[in-house]
Design an enzyme around this catalytic site. Sequence first.
Site, PDB file in Angstrom:
ATOM      1  N   ASP A  66       0.813  -1.216   0.000  1.00 36.15           N
ATOM      2  CA  ASP A  66       0.000   0.000   0.000  1.00 36.15           C
ATOM      3  C   ASP A  66       0.848   1.269   0.000  1.00 36.15           C
ATOM      4  O   ASP A  66       2.069   1.216   0.176  1.00 36.15           O
ATOM      5  CB  ASP A  66      -0.970   0.000   1.193  1.00 36.15           C
ATOM      6  CG  ASP A  66      -0.349  -0.596   2.459  1.00 36.15           C
ATOM      7  OD1 ASP A  66       0.894  -0.544   2.582  1.00 36.15           O
ATOM      8  OD2 ASP A  66      -1.093  -1.103   3.306  1.00 36.15           O
ATOM      9  N   ASP A 134      -8.035  -2.595  13.949  1.00 35.54           N
ATOM     10  CA  ASP A 134      -9.423  -2.870  13.551  1.00 35.54           C
ATOM     11  C   ASP A 134      -9.524  -4.095  12.634  1.00 35.54           C
ATOM     12  O   ASP A 134     -10.569  -4.349  12.043  1.00 35.54           O
ATOM     13  CB  ASP A 134     -10.035  -1.650  12.854  1.00 35.54           C
ATOM     14  CG  ASP A 134      -9.331  -1.297  11.541  1.00 35.54           C
ATOM     15  OD1 ASP A 134      -8.309  -1.928  11.196  1.00 35.54           O
ATOM     16  OD2 ASP A 134      -9.816  -0.384  10.845  1.00 35.54           O
ATOM     17  N   HIS A 136      -7.710  -4.609   9.854  1.00 37.98           N
ATOM     18  CA  HIS A 136      -7.378  -4.417   8.432  1.00 37.98           C
ATOM     19  C   HIS A 136      -6.080  -5.131   8.075  1.00 37.98           C
ATOM     20  O   HIS A 136      -5.189  -5.294   8.914  1.00 37.98           O
ATOM     21  CB  HIS A 136      -7.335  -2.925   8.043  1.00 37.98           C
ATOM     22  CG  HIS A 136      -6.182  -2.136   8.581  1.00 37.98           C
ATOM     23  ND1 HIS A 136      -6.331  -0.942   9.255  1.00 37.98           N
ATOM     24  CD2 HIS A 136      -4.836  -2.340   8.537  1.00 37.98           C
ATOM     25  CE1 HIS A 136      -5.148  -0.455   9.580  1.00 37.98           C
ATOM     26  NE2 HIS A 136      -4.215  -1.298   9.162  1.00 37.98           N
ATOM     27  N   GLU A 141     -10.027  -1.929   5.006  1.00 39.45           N
ATOM     28  CA  GLU A 141     -10.720  -1.672   6.266  1.00 39.45           C
ATOM     29  C   GLU A 141     -11.989  -2.524   6.346  1.00 39.45           C
ATOM     30  O   GLU A 141     -12.432  -3.073   5.327  1.00 39.45           O
ATOM     31  CB  GLU A 141     -11.073  -0.174   6.343  1.00 39.45           C
ATOM     32  CG  GLU A 141      -9.873   0.767   6.279  1.00 39.45           C
ATOM     33  CD  GLU A 141      -9.066   0.809   7.586  1.00 39.45           C
ATOM     34  OE1 GLU A 141      -9.233  -0.090   8.444  1.00 39.45           O
ATOM     35  OE2 GLU A 141      -8.253   1.741   7.731  1.00 39.45           O
TER      36      GLU A 141
END
Length: 242
Positions: A66, A134, A136, A141
């Site tokens: 990313d 979270d 991811h 996400e």
Amino acid sequence: MKVHVGTNEEISKLIADEFIKQINTKPDSVLGLATGTSPLLVYSNLIKANKEGKVSFKNVTTFNLDEYIGLDGTHEQSYRYFMNVKLFDHIDIDKSKTHVLKGVDDYEDYAKKYDDLILKSGGIDLLILGIGSDGHIGFNEPGTPFDSLTHIADLAQSTIIDNSRLFNNVDEVPKKAATMGLKSIMNAKKIVLIATGKNKANAIKDLFLGEKNEKIPCSILRDHKDCTIYVDDDAYSLVKNK
Ligand code: F6R
């Protein structure tokens, strides 16, 4: 999924050894790489092994997961800059064979071509992942479709807050990122994921024990045929004490 529990030093060494074995078995391996705090010690181990002549990256190709939208590769918080400083500048890799998604210019077009580029290189042999608090992976996400390919994603507020530790303030953290999709990740032949610290305990619990659905992006990894999770005691605490 297999699991290894150890200190950050122990699990980082085990993962580095996996990379070294992969490259020594197939010198033109295609590697998938992550940024962030989690893989730092793995990369230090790889630099050391390279300097000691135990592995050569001369024929290796890499694809990063990313990149922040809005930061170009010279920005200190861009993932291209991170990879250069934390790994590529210290090993014998051909930088033209290192691919990081673009954060500026034709970033959308480049993201669209990324999966094809990976495919043309022969596919990722070994991919290292971190995990967000979270759940991811990459910047996929909660809510990201399981069949997603590389795309531009909105960062969750919790991710922006987590990552603000590396910026002067939370407003400086980009709100979007280019990321490999969940399908792109699952296409890797072998996956290793590293997570340490209490901040990751909930995500690791979801990874092992949560429902498998798009609300928990990492839960897709349970369907991968060769995925190993490397955790320390803190990250594994909510699974072990279950
Ligand atoms: C980074 C990436 C992210 C991180 C995750 C954990 O390339 O893909 O998914 O792995 O946000 O970050 P750290 O390791 O900094 O806790």
